[in-house]
Design a protein around this motif. Structure first.
Motif, short mmCIF file in Angstrom:
data_model
loop_
_atom_site.label_atom_id
_atom_site.label_comp_id
_atom_site.label_asym_id
_atom_site.label_seq_id
_atom_site.Cartn_x
_atom_site.Cartn_y
_atom_site.Cartn_z
N GLU A 16 5.85 -7.07 -15.79
CA GLU A 16 4.69 -7.84 -16.24
C GLU A 16 4.55 -9.15 -15.47
O GLU A 16 3.44 -9.61 -15.23
CB GLU A 16 4.75 -8.08 -17.74
CG GLU A 16 3.85 -7.10 -18.45
CD GLU A 16 4.55 -6.22 -19.46
OE1 GLU A 16 5.03 -6.76 -20.45
OE2 GLU A 16 4.60 -4.99 -19.25
N PHE A 17 5.68 -9.72 -15.06
CA PHE A 17 5.59 -10.98 -14.32
C PHE A 17 5.19 -10.77 -12.86
O PHE A 17 4.39 -11.52 -12.32
CB PHE A 17 6.93 -11.74 -14.38
CG PHE A 17 6.88 -13.03 -13.63
CD1 PHE A 17 6.12 -14.09 -14.11
CD2 PHE A 17 7.54 -13.17 -12.42
CE1 PHE A 17 6.04 -15.28 -13.40
CE2 PHE A 17 7.46 -14.36 -11.70
CZ PHE A 17 6.71 -15.41 -12.20
N PHE A 18 5.76 -9.75 -12.23
CA PHE A 18 5.53 -9.59 -10.79
C PHE A 18 4.30 -8.73 -10.46
O PHE A 18 4.08 -8.38 -9.30
CB PHE A 18 6.77 -9.00 -10.12
CG PHE A 18 7.91 -9.98 -10.03
CD1 PHE A 18 7.82 -11.11 -9.24
CD2 PHE A 18 9.07 -9.78 -10.76
CE1 PHE A 18 8.86 -12.03 -9.16
CE2 PHE A 18 10.13 -10.69 -10.70
CZ PHE A 18 10.02 -11.80 -9.90
N THR A 19 3.54 -8.35 -11.48
CA THR A 19 2.30 -7.62 -11.20
C THR A 19 1.14 -8.38 -11.84
O THR A 19 1.33 -9.33 -12.59
CB THR A 19 2.33 -6.20 -11.81
OG1 THR A 19 2.46 -6.30 -13.22
CG2 THR A 19 3.46 -5.37 -11.24
N GLU A 20 -0.03 -7.90 -11.52
CA GLU A 20 -1.26 -8.41 -12.15
C GLU A 20 -1.76 -7.24 -13.01
O GLU A 20 -2.47 -6.37 -12.51
CB GLU A 20 -2.26 -8.76 -11.04
CG GLU A 20 -3.35 -9.72 -11.41
CD GLU A 20 -2.83 -11.11 -11.75
OE1 GLU A 20 -2.74 -11.43 -12.94
OE2 GLU A 20 -2.55 -11.88 -10.80
N PRO A 74 0.55 -5.12 -7.58
CA PRO A 74 1.35 -6.26 -7.13
C PRO A 74 0.56 -7.57 -7.22
O PRO A 74 -0.65 -7.60 -7.02
CB PRO A 74 1.68 -5.92 -5.68
CG PRO A 74 0.86 -4.73 -5.32
CD PRO A 74 0.45 -4.06 -6.58
N ALA A 75 1.30 -8.66 -7.52
CA ALA A 75 0.66 -9.95 -7.71
C ALA A 75 0.28 -10.60 -6.38
O ALA A 75 -0.71 -11.30 -6.28
CB ALA A 75 1.58 -10.88 -8.50
N GLY A 115 5.79 -4.20 -4.98
CA GLY A 115 4.85 -4.25 -3.88
C GLY A 115 4.45 -5.64 -3.41
O GLY A 115 3.53 -5.78 -2.60
N ASN A 116 5.14 -6.65 -3.90
CA ASN A 116 4.85 -8.01 -3.45
C ASN A 116 5.57 -8.30 -2.14
O ASN A 116 6.49 -7.59 -1.76
CB ASN A 116 5.35 -9.01 -4.49
CG ASN A 116 4.71 -8.80 -5.84
OD1 ASN A 116 3.58 -9.17 -6.06
ND2 ASN A 116 5.45 -8.16 -6.75
N THR A 117 5.18 -9.38 -1.51
CA THR A 117 5.98 -9.91 -0.40
C THR A 117 6.59 -11.23 -0.88
O THR A 117 6.12 -11.83 -1.85
CB THR A 117 5.14 -10.12 0.86
OG1 THR A 117 4.06 -11.02 0.56
CG2 THR A 117 4.56 -8.81 1.36
N ARG A 126 0.81 -1.22 0.00
CA ARG A 126 0.00 0.00 0.00
C ARG A 126 0.84 1.27 0.00
O ARG A 126 0.32 2.37 -0.08
CB ARG A 126 -0.95 -0.02 1.21
CG ARG A 126 -1.97 -1.14 1.07
CD ARG A 126 -2.67 -1.58 2.34
NE ARG A 126 -3.46 -2.77 2.01
CZ ARG A 126 -3.00 -4.02 2.02
NH1 ARG A 126 -1.76 -4.26 2.40
NH2 ARG A 126 -3.77 -5.03 1.66
N MET A 127 2.15 1.11 0.14
CA MET A 127 3.05 2.27 0.14
C MET A 127 3.18 2.82 -1.27
O MET A 127 3.02 2.11 -2.24
CB MET A 127 4.47 1.82 0.51
CG MET A 127 4.77 1.74 1.95
SD MET A 127 6.49 1.18 2.09
CE MET A 127 6.45 0.66 3.79
N GLY A 128 3.59 4.07 -1.37
CA GLY A 128 3.91 4.62 -2.69
C GLY A 128 5.25 4.08 -3.16
O GLY A 128 6.05 3.56 -2.37
N PHE A 129 5.47 4.21 -4.46
CA PHE A 129 6.74 3.72 -5.02
C PHE A 129 7.93 4.44 -4.41
O PHE A 129 8.98 3.85 -4.19
CB PHE A 129 6.75 3.91 -6.54
CG PHE A 129 5.86 2.94 -7.27
CD1 PHE A 129 6.22 1.60 -7.37
CD2 PHE A 129 4.66 3.36 -7.83
CE1 PHE A 129 5.41 0.70 -8.04
CE2 PHE A 129 3.84 2.46 -8.50
CZ PHE A 129 4.21 1.13 -8.61
N ALA A 130 7.77 5.74 -4.14
CA ALA A 130 8.90 6.51 -3.63
C ALA A 130 9.30 6.01 -2.24
O ALA A 130 10.48 5.86 -1.93
CB ALA A 130 8.54 7.99 -3.59
N GLU A 131 8.30 5.72 -1.42
CA GLU A 131 8.60 5.30 -0.04
C GLU A 131 9.24 3.89 -0.03
O GLU A 131 10.22 3.64 0.65
CB GLU A 131 7.29 5.31 0.76
CG GLU A 131 7.52 5.36 2.25
CD GLU A 131 6.21 5.37 3.01
OE1 GLU A 131 5.14 5.60 2.37
OE2 GLU A 131 6.23 5.14 4.22
#
Ligand code: ADP
Length: 505
Positions: free
Chosen positions: A469-473, A147-148, A175-177, A67-72
């Protein structure tokens, strides 16, 4: 310089805590140079993998990370990269002790690249742009990259920290774990990485590490879990097949980076010293334990004798020894099991499959840089991935023959070619079946470029947008652009179709 003492026990890192296996099991971590156990490692079971998956699941479903922004997120990943740089000696020592690679390579190449992997993917995600699709129908579509979920990263022992970060960095940046299962022979740097991630401020459960083996163990458990959303794997082609089958049960997408038998084509017009230099690096770096190794060397007939003479002299001059000593260029193979496998290929040569010009078995678990000529092209030495410092050298007579020889393999990871003829370079590069072709160089990477293999060398590509493309939906959002009231109608903008009043243009 004295290096820090190695810890006697290498734990899992689950949900922010360093833990033993649930059943307390441990296994020995053997140094392939001293051939002595250096530490004990937590021997994970499927139950430990489940614990790690649950921690990653909670961190994804309820935690702040996705849920964080990309910058953070990027700031924390940059901090982790800085910590890797700050602990370079400890990390270098970890991989060198675990698998015997020269410490110089860790210090000058692999630790810096590992830090760069984190910086690159943090920045790439933050600066990434998406596609927008203006539609003729008066609608407007765009792609969202979300994130996936939970990523299982299963990594090999040949470039432990470098390949762990190659998987973990894009997964986290998007943004994945993650649950990382490093190879059983090289556990130390993964635990250090997870420890540094916590120090950098990544929330607990975002990067978990579980140690142990593959079959009937954490590796397999990760590939069979319905709670995992992506599997990224680097390793042997046969293992890739098993993982792909397991992942298909839950329809989990996998990215598989598998074996290779890289062709290296040297044309007669090449800069000979330059070609020899890269060809030596291409097969003997990391004692040939490189999926990208240039293990089939094809040399155009007019320069064949001169090339082989120089190549053999350079191979014999490589410094073999204690990988912890600065200056060592070739260390032992990574484990007894692997030493036995590579040695068994050399034994087949005694039966007449080829002639060894230089090399063979050394002391301990060392295989000396080995050059084989007059090889039978049906033999295992020629056709199979040896994953050791063994190269077969063949002459060729024409460009067409070189391409045909290079493509005569079930693998398709990479190839190299050396020539000064620009048109030929482009022609041959286009004709080779390979995920990467290097022209007049080797191993140089731009992390935005696609990386992966054709044929039995893999499925999918990673790097830059390919990793995104792989690590996101990826999600398509389609909006209607409501018609403007007739009185406010404007002229359409070039390249877009808009509604003017009730009329669609
Ligand atoms: P190598 O043959 O070069 O040792 P592997 O492909 O066996 O390479 O190993 C690469 C990684 O895959 C390691 O982390 C290993 O533990 C893991 N692994 C091996 N077998 C399996 C399996 N059946 N399922 C999941 N992971 C596995």
């Amino acid at each position: 310089m004295t290096l820090p003492r190695r810890p006697a026990f290498i734990p899992h890192v689950i949900d922010g805590a360093e833990v033993e296996s649930l059943d307390g099991g441990r296994f020995d971590n053997v140094n392939p140079w001293t051939r002595q156990p250096e530490a004990e490692v937590a021997l994970g079971t499927p139950a430990d993998a489940d614990r790690a998956i649950d921690a990653a699941r909670r961190a994804f479903d309820d935690g702040p990370w996705p849920r964080m922004g990309f910058a953070e997120r990027g700031k924390l990943l940059h901090r982790l990269a800085d910590l890797i740089d700050g602990r370079a000696d400890e990390l270098a020592q970890a991989d060198t002790t675990d698998m015997g690679k020269p410490i110089d390579d860790m210090r000058t190449k692999e630790v810096p690249r590992s830090a760069y992997n984190l910086r690159f993917f943090a920045d790439h995600a933050r600066l990434s742009t998406g596609d927008v699709y203006p539609m003729d129908s008066g609608h407007h579509a765009y792609a969202l990259f979300q994130p996936a979920g939970v990523v299982a990263a299963i990594s090999p022992w040949n470039f432990p920290l470098m390949l762990e970060t190659w998987k973990v960095a894009p997964a986290l940046a998007w943004g994945n774990t993650v649950v990382l299962k490093p190879a059983e022979d090289t556990p130390a740097s993964a635990t250090l990485l997870a420890r540094l991630a916590l120090e950098a401020g990544l929330p607990p459960g975002v990067l978990n590490v579980v140690h142990g083996f593959g079959p009937n163990a954490p590796g397999q458990a990760l590939t069979e879990s319905a709670k995992v959303d992506r599997i990224t794997f680097t390793g042997a082609s046969d293992t890739g097949r098993i993982i792909s089958r397991a992942a298909s049960t839950n329809l989990v997408p996998c990215s598989l980076e598998l074996g290779g038998k890289g062709a290296n084509i040297v044309f007669a017009d090449a800069d000979l010293d330059h070609a020899v230099d890269w060809s030596i690096k291409a097969i003997f770096s990391n004692a040939g334990q490189v999926c990208l190794a240039g293990s089939r060397l094809y040399v155009e007939r007019p320069i064949y004798d001169a090339f082989v003479e120089r190549f053999v002299a350079r191979a014999e001059a490589l410094r073999i020894g204690d990988p912890m000593e600065p200056g060592t260029q070739v260390g032992p193979l990574a484990s007894l099991e692997h030493f036995k496998k590579v040695s068994s290929y050399l034994e087949t040569l005694e039966g007449g499959d080829g002639r060894v010009v230089t090399g063979g078995i050394g002391d301990g678990w060392v295989v000396r840089p080995t050059v084989v000529v007059n090889v039978d092209t049906k033999s295992p030495v020629y056709r199979e991935e040896i994953f050791g410092p063994v190269v077969v050298v063949l002459p060729f007579a024409s460009e067409a023959e070189a391409v045909a020889l290079a493509n005569d393999t079930r693998y398709g990871l990479n190839a190299m070619l050396f020539t000064r003829d620009l048109s030929r370079a482009h022609r041959v590069a286009a004709g080779l079946r390979a995920g990467t072709v290097w022209v007049n160089c080797f191993f140089i990477r731009d992390l935005r470029a696609p990386f992966g293999g054709a044929g039995e060398s893999g499925v999918g590509r990673e790097g830059g947008n390919f990793s995104r493309e792989f690590f996101t939906e990826p999600k398509a959002v389609v909006m209607e652009v409501a018609a403007a009231p007739a009185a406010d109608a404007t002229e359409p903008l070039q390249g877009h179709t808009v509604r003017l009043g009730r009329r669609t243009i």
